[in-house]
Structures are given as C-alpha cells and as structure tokens.
Design an enzyme around this catalytic site. Sequence first.
Site, PDB file in Angstrom:
ATOM      1  N   TYR A 199      -0.708  -9.833   0.741  1.00  0.00           N
ATOM      2  CA  TYR A 199       0.333  -9.278   1.617  1.00  0.00           C
ATOM      3  C   TYR A 199       0.250  -9.916   3.000  1.00  0.00           C
ATOM      4  O   TYR A 199      -0.819 -10.338   3.435  1.00  0.00           O
ATOM      5  CB  TYR A 199       0.229  -7.743   1.695  1.00  0.00           C
ATOM      6  CG  TYR A 199      -1.081  -7.189   2.203  1.00  0.00           C
ATOM      7  CD1 TYR A 199      -1.330  -7.064   3.574  1.00  0.00           C
ATOM      8  CD2 TYR A 199      -2.076  -6.777   1.321  1.00  0.00           C
ATOM      9  CE1 TYR A 199      -2.519  -6.529   4.039  1.00  0.00           C
ATOM     10  CE2 TYR A 199      -3.274  -6.246   1.781  1.00  0.00           C
ATOM     11  CZ  TYR A 199      -3.491  -6.131   3.144  1.00  0.00           C
ATOM     12  OH  TYR A 199      -4.676  -5.608   3.593  1.00  0.00           O
TER      13      TYR A 199
ATOM     14  N   ARG B 279      -3.122 -11.837   3.763  1.00  0.00           N
ATOM     15  CA  ARG B 279      -4.439 -11.433   3.264  1.00  0.00           C
ATOM     16  C   ARG B 279      -4.596 -11.883   1.816  1.00  0.00           C
ATOM     17  O   ARG B 279      -3.697 -11.712   1.000  1.00  0.00           O
ATOM     18  CB  ARG B 279      -4.609  -9.902   3.296  1.00  0.00           C
ATOM     19  CG  ARG B 279      -4.695  -9.211   4.638  1.00  0.00           C
ATOM     20  CD  ARG B 279      -5.787  -9.637   5.585  1.00  0.00           C
ATOM     21  NE  ARG B 279      -7.080 -10.022   5.011  1.00  0.00           N
ATOM     22  CZ  ARG B 279      -8.011  -9.177   4.541  1.00  0.00           C
ATOM     23  NH1 ARG B 279      -7.823  -7.889   4.563  1.00  0.00           N
ATOM     24  NH2 ARG B 279      -9.166  -9.629   4.065  1.00  0.00           N
TER      25      ARG B 279
ATOM     26  N   TYR C 181       0.838  -1.196   0.000  1.00  0.00           N
ATOM     27  CA  TYR C 181       0.000   0.000   0.000  1.00  0.00           C
ATOM     28  C   TYR C 181       0.873   1.246   0.000  1.00  0.00           C
ATOM     29  O   TYR C 181       1.952   1.262   0.601  1.00  0.00           O
ATOM     30  CB  TYR C 181      -0.877   0.048   1.250  1.00  0.00           C
ATOM     31  CG  TYR C 181      -2.032  -0.920   1.254  1.00  0.00           C
ATOM     32  CD1 TYR C 181      -3.266  -0.548   0.755  1.00  0.00           C
ATOM     33  CD2 TYR C 181      -1.897  -2.201   1.782  1.00  0.00           C
ATOM     34  CE1 TYR C 181      -4.345  -1.425   0.783  1.00  0.00           C
ATOM     35  CE2 TYR C 181      -2.971  -3.085   1.806  1.00  0.00           C
ATOM     36  CZ  TYR C 181      -4.187  -2.682   1.307  1.00  0.00           C
ATOM     37  OH  TYR C 181      -5.250  -3.560   1.331  1.00  0.00           O
TER      38      TYR C 181
ATOM     39  N   HIS D 201     -10.570  -2.784  -1.272  1.00  0.00           N
ATOM     40  CA  HIS D 201     -11.458  -2.186  -0.270  1.00  0.00           C
ATOM     41  C   HIS D 201     -12.454  -1.259  -0.960  1.00  0.00           C
ATOM     42  O   HIS D 201     -12.069  -0.486  -1.843  1.00  0.00           O
ATOM     43  CB  HIS D 201     -10.649  -1.359   0.731  1.00  0.00           C
ATOM     44  CG  HIS D 201      -9.703  -2.161   1.570  1.00  0.00           C
ATOM     45  ND1 HIS D 201     -10.044  -2.627   2.823  1.00  0.00           N
ATOM     46  CD2 HIS D 201      -8.429  -2.570   1.355  1.00  0.00           C
ATOM     47  CE1 HIS D 201      -9.009  -3.291   3.342  1.00  0.00           C
ATOM     48  NE2 HIS D 201      -8.018  -3.276   2.470  1.00  0.00           N
TER      49      HIS D 201
ATOM     50  N   HIS E 144      -7.420  -8.463  -2.489  1.00  0.00           N
ATOM     51  CA  HIS E 144      -8.702  -7.803  -2.229  1.00  0.00           C
ATOM     52  C   HIS E 144      -8.640  -6.332  -2.577  1.00  0.00           C
ATOM     53  O   HIS E 144      -7.576  -5.721  -2.580  1.00  0.00           O
ATOM     54  CB  HIS E 144      -9.128  -7.966  -0.764  1.00  0.00           C
ATOM     55  CG  HIS E 144      -8.185  -7.338   0.208  1.00  0.00           C
ATOM     56  ND1 HIS E 144      -7.037  -7.962   0.645  1.00  0.00           N
ATOM     57  CD2 HIS E 144      -8.177  -6.125   0.803  1.00  0.00           C
ATOM     58  CE1 HIS E 144      -6.383  -7.174   1.479  1.00  0.00           C
ATOM     59  NE2 HIS E 144      -7.037  -6.045   1.587  1.00  0.00           N
TER      60      HIS E 144
HETATM   61 FE   LIG Z   1      -6.228  -4.463   2.680  1.00  0.00          FE
END
Ligand SMILES: [Fe+2]
Lengths: 237, 193
Positions: free
Chosen positions: A146, A156, A107, A161, A159
């Site tokens: 990640y 995770r 991110y 969000h 995905h």
């Molecule tokens: Fe996330």
Amino acid sequence: MADGNSITPRDWAAHPPLIHPDYKSTVKRGPTKPLVPIRHSLSELTGPVYGHESLAPLDNDLTKNGAKNGEALGERIVVTGRVLDELGRPQPNALIEIWQANAAGRYVHENDRHDAPLDPNFFGGGRAVTDAEGRYRFYTIKPGAYPWPNHANAWRPNHIHLSLFGPAFASRLVTQMYFPGDPLLALDPIFLGTPEGARNRLVSDFSLDVTEEGFALGYVFDIVLRGPRETPMEAGR
Amino acid sequence: MSQWKQTPSQTVGPYFAYGLTARQYNYPQTSIAEGAMAGEEVEGERIRVEGRVLDGDGAPIPDAMIEIWQADTRGRYAHPADPRGSNAGFTGFGRTGTGTDPKCRFVFDTIKPGAAAEGDAPHLNVIVFMRGLLTHVYTRIYFSDEADANAADPVLSAVPADRRNTLIADRDGNTYRLDIHMQGDNETVFFDV
Ligand SMILES: [Fe+2]
C-alpha cells in the site's frame, strides 16, 4: 557474567535507531537524549502473562474470523514458526497478536484512506499462543502493498504486523514480518531503518513443507526474544 | 555467542488500533487489555492516570499506544517470578491508544501500586509505541505524593536531578497527570531496559 536475575540487554545491532531521518515521522517523535541505564528489578523481569485461555477458536485463522457472507479474497497463506530466546530455547505460552492489510492493501482501520477496496469477509486481526515447543500457526491472506506519504511514490512492502509478549516486560517486541523476494524491501525506509546485518531476520522463508497442497502457500518466520541470560529466571532478588 | 539473535523491532505504525486496542476504538474484535484495569473485586486505592504524548513541536500525538505494567496494592506482580503471588483478578497490565480522546490523552483507571521492594517507590512501568518510533521506548510513572519514597528510589536517584520531574505525575484528587515528551527541553527520561 551470568546473573539469574537479569535478562539479556536490547541488542542495538539488531534494532533500528530511534531517529532514522529517511522515515520522516521519526524526526519529531524519536527521543534525542541517551537512554538512561536501569538495573533490572522485578519491574522489568516480570510481565503480563497470557495463555491459551486468552484465545477464541478462530483467532489464528484470519481467512475465517472476519467472514460475514463468504470467503475472504486473496491468496491464502500459512504463517508459522517458533518463538525462541537467544539461547535457542522455545518460549511456550507466548501470546502473538497480528494485524495486517487485506489482499488489496487496505486496512480495516478508519484512518486508512487508501483507495483500494475493503473486503467484507476479511478483518485482518488475529492472535495465537505458542505451544510447548514455542510454535505458532496462523492462516491468513497475503497482505497487499500500500502507498504511504513518507516520500514521492512510497509503497510499503507486503507485511504482517506482530506484537509479542515474552517472559518479561523487557522482552516485549512489536515488529513486522516481510515476504521473500519483495522488490519494495530495497526501497522501504522502515525495513531499511533496521541495521543491515539484522534485516534478513524480518523476512520470512517460503516453505514447500509448510505449504498445504491445493490450499495455501507456507511461510516460516521464527522470532527471537530477549530472555534470561543463562539460567531460568530466579525469583526475588 | 549464540546463533539466535534478537528479531528487530519495527514500528507499530498508524493502524494498530483494530488489532491491539479494538474495543477502545469500537472495532468488533476483543482486546486482551484496556485502560480500565481494576474491577470491583480488586483491592486497592482507585486512581486515574492520564496524560498526553507530545512530539518535538509540542503537538499532542493522536496515534500513540501506551502500555503499563504494575504491581498490586501490596507491591506484588502477577507473574511467576514474583514469589509472593498477586491478588486474584488484577493482571497489572493496561493498554490504551491516544486516538479516542478529544485531547489525545491516554487514560488508565487502575489502583495505586504498592512498593515492589524495600527502598523502591511505587511506580508504573510504561512502554510507548507509535508511528515514527521504530523501536519502542520504556519509561516509568512515579507519584507526586510519594516524595519521601521517590527520594530514596534507586532508579529515580540514578536519573539526573533536573530530569526527575519528567517521571513524576502530579496528583489532583484521585487523578495523576503526566505528559510524555518525546523531545524538547522537557524530554521524558526513557530507560535502556
Ligand atoms: Fe502496515
């Protein structure tokens, strides 16, 4: 009973519980006392109104809206679908905000310490507003998986969000969209926190129809929000 | 019942800031809403509403996101379902994260809402999101200097008397303060909206 001045209740057979111990952060953060019932008034039946005037031209194209000196890296995808209420009625003019990791699973957020590269040409945030048929469309890069510190070797699943405003404050939704066939889904306490019968609603469908030849794979993700019970919302009370 | 069932909620997670509150956190993207809600042209009494979000250990949470939705100074919501129409320039919606303040406070600079209906006390409608909250929760913020209105308010009256104080912000000058307790003896009242 039909009631023009109310919105469908939150369906707790759909939504995760406030405390789900497998997801460790819920233990000290989820409320423990029962939610107090509330009779809906204008406070719940109204909500912020955003429309197409809230958008800039590249807001729904994450492959381009963070570009500085080249192309974003990774697998280009199209994500599209409709926003509906529980009677299947399209929700036009619904604002959708999305944010996601880059192809490497990193991110832009300054707190993300995952040792994977940032992409100077990918930011990972975007917005769209649904059209008259409730349809939205994003172009983006498939996000990478990640690691996270919930448990040993926790990862995770891929995905995106999403944050949505429906017609009212009561129809607010923040969720995550997953990808079909991801082996990490069966291991993810956030996904698994969702009641079993509702989990598949969080997984997008691959679609060859949406796939753009020579350019990007297509995924379809329909979103169902709480809406008026029977008739369109009436004014006042 | 219909085949269309609600899409499940999932946590906002730890990395919402650059997507949902970008300007507050100094990311280059624009934001649809911020903690500063009322421009100069908006009619009404200027107030600040601030507080912390505390976890079950009483520790301030640095990665919560708070949204508020409120009426204008005359009690009107800027939404088609409110037939009275709102004064121009005030959306009534604010959003802020707790990650940019050294004490992990949320801060809203807004106007004091009017009562939306006869018998209702002025209040802010609040949604709390955070990592560790799989489904967002709703609460309200009432005002300590509205004791008579608060006593008559139907929502506050439905809350057990010994928990009402968790919803009432204390006035100090033009600032109202209220901490949101996710758990503990003083756990905030959250509503099944
Ligand atoms: Fe996330």
